[in-house]
Scaffold this motif. Structure first.
Motif, mmCIF file in Angstrom:
data_model
loop_
_atom_site.group_PDB
_atom_site.id
_atom_site.type_symbol
_atom_site.label_atom_id
_atom_site.label_comp_id
_atom_site.label_asym_id
_atom_site.label_seq_id
_atom_site.Cartn_x
_atom_site.Cartn_y
_atom_site.Cartn_z
ATOM 1 N N GLN A 74 52.776 38.859 83.764
ATOM 2 C CA GLN A 74 54.051 38.929 84.485
ATOM 3 C C GLN A 74 54.314 40.293 85.112
ATOM 4 O OE1 GLN A 74 56.053 36.916 80.928
ATOM 5 N NE2 GLN A 74 57.288 36.159 82.604
ATOM 6 N N HIS A 91 49.649 35.742 75.710
ATOM 7 C CA HIS A 91 50.902 35.383 76.392
ATOM 8 C C HIS A 91 50.499 34.650 77.680
ATOM 9 C CE1 HIS A 91 55.395 36.489 76.658
ATOM 10 N NE2 HIS A 91 55.166 35.583 77.586
ATOM 11 N N TRP A 92 49.739 33.578 77.494
ATOM 12 C CA TRP A 92 49.599 32.478 78.448
ATOM 13 C C TRP A 92 48.495 32.561 79.485
ATOM 14 C CZ3 TRP A 92 55.393 31.162 79.780
ATOM 15 C CH2 TRP A 92 56.077 30.893 78.582
ATOM 16 N N ASN A 147 52.146 33.790 71.873
ATOM 17 C CA ASN A 147 53.534 33.743 72.325
ATOM 18 C C ASN A 147 53.919 32.308 72.652
ATOM 19 O OD1 ASN A 147 56.073 35.042 73.488
ATOM 20 N ND2 ASN A 147 55.369 33.773 75.202
ATOM 21 N N GLU A 148 54.901 31.783 71.919
ATOM 22 C CA GLU A 148 55.526 30.501 72.229
ATOM 23 C C GLU A 148 54.523 29.346 72.284
ATOM 24 O OE1 GLU A 148 58.189 30.770 75.575
ATOM 25 O OE2 GLU A 148 59.520 32.131 74.512
ATOM 26 N N CYS A 156 55.305 26.292 74.410
ATOM 27 C CA CYS A 156 55.055 26.369 75.854
ATOM 28 C C CYS A 156 53.566 26.244 76.149
ATOM 29 C CB CYS A 156 55.591 27.686 76.423
ATOM 30 S SG CYS A 156 57.385 27.802 76.353
ATOM 31 N N ASN A 199 61.870 33.768 69.692
ATOM 32 C CA ASN A 199 62.382 33.841 71.062
ATOM 33 C C ASN A 199 63.477 32.794 71.201
ATOM 34 O OD1 ASN A 199 60.313 35.656 71.408
ATOM 35 N ND2 ASN A 199 59.198 34.443 72.938
ATOM 36 N N TYR A 254 66.752 31.522 73.845
ATOM 37 C CA TYR A 254 67.473 31.656 75.110
ATOM 38 C C TYR A 254 68.710 30.769 75.231
ATOM 39 C CZ TYR A 254 63.699 34.512 76.874
ATOM 40 O OH TYR A 254 62.815 35.540 77.052
ATOM 41 N N TRP A 301 70.384 27.718 82.386
ATOM 42 C CA TRP A 301 70.413 27.593 80.926
ATOM 43 C C TRP A 301 71.806 27.958 80.423
ATOM 44 C CZ3 TRP A 301 65.374 30.894 79.776
ATOM 45 C CH2 TRP A 301 64.261 30.178 80.251
ATOM 46 N N GLU A 339 62.326 37.895 71.864
ATOM 47 C CA GLU A 339 62.809 37.699 73.230
ATOM 48 C C GLU A 339 64.201 37.105 73.186
ATOM 49 O OE1 GLU A 339 60.381 35.458 76.017
ATOM 50 O OE2 GLU A 339 58.562 36.407 75.251
ATOM 51 N N TRP A 351 64.413 40.521 76.577
ATOM 52 C CA TRP A 351 63.531 40.047 77.639
ATOM 53 C C TRP A 351 64.296 40.110 78.946
ATOM 54 C CZ3 TRP A 351 58.448 39.012 78.068
ATOM 55 C CH2 TRP A 351 58.045 38.578 79.342
ATOM 56 N N GLU A 361 58.224 35.281 86.988
ATOM 57 C CA GLU A 361 58.760 34.309 86.034
ATOM 58 C C GLU A 361 58.025 32.968 86.184
ATOM 59 O OE1 GLU A 361 60.339 34.455 83.292
ATOM 60 O OE2 GLU A 361 60.409 32.289 83.139
ATOM 61 N N TRP A 362 56.715 33.013 86.010
ATOM 62 C CA TRP A 362 55.871 31.829 85.944
ATOM 63 C C TRP A 362 56.143 30.869 87.106
ATOM 64 C CZ3 TRP A 362 52.328 33.591 82.924
ATOM 65 C CH2 TRP A 362 52.653 34.406 81.858
ATOM 66 N N PHE A 383 65.198 38.697 85.163
ATOM 67 C CA PHE A 383 65.575 38.871 83.756
ATOM 68 C C PHE A 383 65.695 40.344 83.356
ATOM 69 C CE2 PHE A 383 64.134 34.476 83.222
ATOM 70 C CZ PHE A 383 64.877 34.014 82.152
HETATM 71 C C1 FCB Z 1 59.778 32.881 77.669
HETATM 72 C C2 FCB Z 1 58.455 33.569 77.953
HETATM 73 C C3 FCB Z 1 58.568 34.783 78.825
HETATM 74 C C4 FCB Z 1 59.595 34.603 79.896
HETATM 75 C C5 FCB Z 1 60.894 34.128 79.321
HETATM 76 C C6 FCB Z 1 62.019 33.988 80.311
HETATM 77 O O1 FCB Z 1 59.557 31.523 77.477
HETATM 78 O O2 FCB Z 1 57.846 33.951 76.745
HETATM 79 O O3 FCB Z 1 57.297 35.074 79.307
HETATM 80 O O4 FCB Z 1 59.105 33.759 80.866
HETATM 81 O O5 FCB Z 1 60.720 32.909 78.689
#
Ligand code: FCB
Length: 443
Positions: free
Chosen positions: A22, A122-123, A166-167, A170, A292, A294, A324, A352, A395, A402-403, A411
């Motif tokens: 990122q 991380h992805w 990470n996550e 996801c 993490n 949100y 969100w 996060e 975060w 942002e993917w 963010f």
């Molecule tokens: C999380 C991810 C991070 C970012 C935030 C907004 O799911 O770990 O990389 O994209 O969301």
């Protein structure tokens, strides 16, 4: 902000988080191609087909970015190391330039008094391994452990902590069942395999890190406050299913060695053979859990849909640029639930939490300041209720890639102009800096 460092236990860490793809710029420094580089080129996958080739150019601006963390008075920095920067083909040949970069990053943190919190994955799956099925291939566990060994032998003597993944939700569900993230599959067999192999890779990597003598090893999982959209039994069942696939699957595997029945109801027939044999390695002790958080997720039954027969419902609360809902109570609920049902006294970090807003330079940033304030209060409440919460990472440090949303969702505590790559701290950066300034009796 209402609360400050003095309201938190001595030693509580405040930091910010980023991830390699990122911010770094994947086209620099000899990094190999990853599945995000190619997913971004697929029709309709990413806003404006943007990718991380340049991102925030952190690869060349690392020192200035670390200065910004230090100037904010942060105690720690959570970053990820890119598998494909270390091993461009995912296995075999090592990119020394990549190792040198992470070496400088870790030394740069330490020189500024920042504790380096590393995440291994991380992805960005290296494309050469994506060709072999990536997360659907059981060998991914050994590939990842081998990568972990290479990077750990270089920087493991100086990092403060290591998170494997990470996550996981996801990595597996969002990317192989919902198809929103690379590799963009919508296939229950691929999803079931990824749901298990991501845990298997975590376990195998933990074993390797222990063999290398590493401590402070754990994982970062994402949780949502999952609630039924109505009082109906059907919606309650839908919410329970979603809770099982999103919130419970990974933490139950890691802390208890089991998968929830509500999730196996769908994934069971598609699981890899003899998956049960992996559960002991998956559930070996960890040293910390990264959380993490949100938003919340309102769920209703959707009988017309295939399993899990759920649908999201748009809630009434104020929303961020991502759409969100802002729901700090869900963070307190998540943390107390994790402590009560899964991790007990294990150290927990909020690795996060943050929000996107269409910021322009010079704005007052009041929504983000209020967001951070309310989530810090929620963490404080969780600590009062006995959660062994030891730190919080906002975060993100910078606006970044942002993917699937490209560069549109901001963010950061620091605004990035994606034409000039200039960094400008936002009002929230200054507000957080004041709140975490050293305690009076520490100075
Ligand atoms: C999380 C991810 C991070 C970012 C935030 C907004 O799911 O770990 O990389 O994209 O969301």
């Amino acid at each position: 902000m209402k609360l400050t460092r003095s309201d938190f236990p001595q030693g509580f860490l405040f930091g910010a988080a980023t991830a390699a793809y990122q911010i770094e710029g994947s086209s620099y420094g000899g990094a190999g191609s990853t599945h995000w580089d190619t997913f971004a080129k697929g029709p309709g996958n990413v806003v404006r087909a943007e990718d991380g080739a340049v991102a925030c150019d952190h690869y060349h601006r690392m020192d200035a970015d670390l200065d910004l963390l230090a100037e904010a008075g942060m105690d720690a920095y959570r970053f990820s190391t890119s598998w494909a920067r270390v091993l461009p083909e995912g296995r075999g040949r090592v990119n020394q330039e990549g190792l040198d970069f992470y070496d400088r990053l870790v030394d740069g943190c330490l020189a500024r008094g920042l504790k380096p919190f590393q995440t291994l994955y991380h992805w960005e799956m290296p494309s050469a391994l994506a060709d072999l099925g990536g997360w659907t291939n059981p060998d991914v566990a050994d590939w990842m452990a081998d990568y972990a060994e290479v990077i750990t032998k270089r920087i493991g003597d100086r990092v403060h902590s290591i998170a494997t993944i990470n996550e996981s939700w996801c990595v597996a569900y969002l990317s192989h069942f919902l198809g929103h993230h690379a590799p963009g599959l919508r296939d229950i067999r691929a999803a079931a395999r990824a749901m298990h192999h991501v845990n298997k890779a975590h376990g195998r990597t933990m074993t390797r890190l222990r063999d290398l003598g590493m401590q402070n090893c754990g994982i970062v999982l994402n949780f949502e406050a999952t609630e039924a959209a109505s009082d109906s039994a059907a919606d309650a069942h839908a919410a329970a299913t979603q809770d099982a696939t999103h919130n419970r699957w990974f933490i139950e595997a890691i802390t208890k060695g089991t998968y929830p029945a509500e999730a196996l109801a769908g994934f069971g027939p598609h699981m890899p053979q003899n998956w049960q044999d992996d559960m002991a390695e998956i559930s070996q002790p960890i040293d910390f859990l990264g959380v993490n958080y949100y938003t919340r997720n309102l769920v209703a039954a959707d009988d017309a849909a295939t399993w899990p027969s759920t649908k999201p419902v748009i809630g009434p609360l104020e929303k961020t640029q991502m759409g969100w809902e802002i729901y700090p109570e869900g963070l307190r609920w998540t943390l107390t639930r994790l402590s009560r049902d899964y991790v007990g006294d294990l150290p927990v970090f909020v690795t996060e939490n943050g929000m996107a807003w269409p910021d322009a330079v010079g704005e007052e940033d009041t929504v983000r300041i209020d967001f951070i304030d309310r989530h810090i209060e929620a963490m404080h409440d969780a600590i009062s209720e006995g959660v062994n919460l030891q730190g919080f990472f906002y975060w993100s440090l910078l606006d970044n890639y942002e993917w699937a949303f490209g560069y549109e969702k901001r963010f950061g505590l620091i605004h990035v102009d994606f034409d000039t790559l200039d960094r400008t701290p936002k009002a929230s950066y200054h507000a957080l800096k004041s709140a975490i300034a050293p305690r009076k009796n520490d100075t």
